[in-house]
Write an enzyme that holds these catalytic residues in place. Structure first.
Site, PDB file in Angstrom:
ATOM      1  CD  GLU A 192       0.271  -3.896   9.903  1.00 28.78           C
ATOM      2  OE1 GLU A 192      -1.027  -3.837  10.230  1.00 28.78           O
ATOM      3  OE2 GLU A 192       0.959  -4.687   9.641  1.00 28.78           O
TER       4      GLU A 192
ATOM      5  CD  GLU B 287       2.254   4.634  -4.483  1.00 31.32           C
ATOM      6  OE1 GLU B 287       1.425   3.954  -4.896  1.00 31.32           O
ATOM      7  OE2 GLU B 287       2.505   5.668  -4.834  1.00 31.32           O
TER       8      GLU B 287
ATOM      9  CD  GLN C 126      18.573   5.213  32.474  1.00 36.38           C
ATOM     10  OE1 GLN C 126      18.765   5.041  31.491  1.00 36.38           O
ATOM     11  NE2 GLN C 126      19.396   6.090  33.230  1.00 36.38           N
TER      12      GLN C 126
ATOM     13  CG  LEU D 138      -1.775   1.211   1.422  1.00 39.73           C
ATOM     14  CD1 LEU D 138      -2.627   1.386   0.228  1.00 39.73           C
ATOM     15  CD2 LEU D 138      -2.709   1.149   2.684  1.00 39.73           C
TER      16      LEU D 138
END
Length: 379
Positions: free
Chosen positions: A363, A127, A336, A125
């Site tokens: 996503e 680009e 840490q 999907l």
């Protein structure tokens, strides 16, 4: 709602846990350093039914649900986020798109090979210039008789070079027009379809991320998924489930970092006592445990809604947003707690730290999740 794990979910988690500890854990840093994409590992997971989690048994899959799926991803991600990411992308994106929107003929053709990992899946999907702005994508599909001609480049694609089967969303209308995108299945080896640049990433380095390039790539109309113009709507539904994937991935990373921190804080001595005795450390552990528990409940709620066919766009976005941010926070605190050792590759938390950040981006970024949550809340 009762989120107590079923026997099936426990079995699925145990299978994934055993496999991850035996076959993935010994090679995690080797794959990370070399950026090797260990395809053979996914072939083995295919034999265990982990690559076709949702695929019904009639198509060669495991026929399981989202609770099992979430548990599987978490167990793998506790050991290696890269393998968890590729596992999620194959199951929920490529395979999930065909399962939910393919014709019966398409399901019979593609799902058995995807479920067994005879074929690895990719989903395109994004680009270079249209991440969240997918309605303005440049990759086009133009009808020519009984065929479509695809041109353009997809970026940031998991398995962009190695995937055998790709579901690709192309623009078939004017930019930003309503219903201007259509989904297609493209098989590796099709003339005009190739893999491009492989990304050199901060984390998730053993999960292949690469370009997919289409140069006058001709495919038959039989490879179209659903109606012309339905591609973007299909993608949004696929991403609802995909957000559960990334939430589970983030939770697994957080759990891995947390468990390593608890163990280390008990073993590391300063001033003649384990550092777990110091309030500064114990409070970090308390925050980790609380945030992980909250993320898990959000994910379980989204899974419940999904499995019962109820609206869950907001809940999936909440789970993805919160769990991914928890992954970053918990892994940061883990480094840490480990101190100087946490900054070295001799201990696992620096990799959890690097891998976690992808969960807030992939996503749909955390900012996009907030937009989705706000939009749903303000309806």
């Amino acid at each position: 709602m009762n989120f107590e794990q079923s026997e099936l979910t426990q079995q699925a988690a145990q299978t994934a846990r055993d496999f991850a500890n035996q076959y993935i854990k010994p090679h995690v840093m080797e794959w990370d350093e070399t950026q090797e994409f260990p395809l053979h590992i996914f072939k083995e997971m295919g034999k265990l039914g982990l690559m076709g989690v949702f695929v019904p048994e009639q198509y060669g899959g495991s026929g399981m649900g989202y609770f099992e799926y979430s548990a599987i991803i978490q167990e793998v991600a506790k050991v290696c986020g890269s393998i968890g990411l590729s596992l999620a992308a194959h199951n929920s994106l490529c395979t999930g798109h065909i399962l939910n929107f393919g014709s019966e003929e398409q399901k019979k053709k593609y799902l058995p090979k995807l479920a067994s990992l005879e074929h690895l899946g990719a989903w395109g999907l994004t680009e270079a210039n249209t991440g969240s702005d997918a309605g303005n994508m440049k990759t086009t599909a133009v009808k020519d008789g009984d065929e479509w001609i695809l041109n353009g480049t997809k970026n940031w694609i998991t398995h962009g070079k190695t995937g055998d089967i790709a579901v690709v969303i192309c623009r078939t209308g004017e930019p930003r027009a309503k219903d201007n995108a259509t989904a297609f299945v493209v098989e590796r080896g099709t003339p005009g379809f190739s893999g491009g640049k492989k990304e050199n990433k901060l984390g998730m380095r053993a999960s292949e991320t690469a370009e997919m390039i289409f140069d006058n790539c001709r495919i038959p109309d039989a490879n179209r998924l659903g109606e012309v113009g339905a591609g973007f709507k299909q993608s949004m539904k696929v991403l609802d489930g995909g957000r559960i994937s990334i939430a589970a991935l983030g939770l697994g990373i957080a759990k891995g970092a947390y468990e390593a921190s608890v163990q280390y804080s008990k073993e590391r001595y300063q001033f003649d006592q384990p550092i777990a005795n110091f309030q500064g450390i114990s409070f970090k552990i308390a925050d980790m445990a609380t945030e992980i528990a909250a993320a898990e409940l959000l994910i379980d709620n989204a899974c419940y809604l999904k499995m019962n066919g109820l609206p869950m766009t907001k809940e999936a976005a909440m789970a993805k947003y919160y769990a991914s941010e928890v992954a970053v926070k918990v892994s940061t605190d883990a480094v840490q707690i480990f101190g100087g050792y946490g900054y070295t590759k001799d201990f696992p938390v620096e990799k959890f730290y690097r891998d976690s950040k992808l969960c807030t981006i992939g996503e749909g970024t955390s900012e996009i999740q907030k937009i989705v949550i706000a939009r749903e809340a303000l309806r």
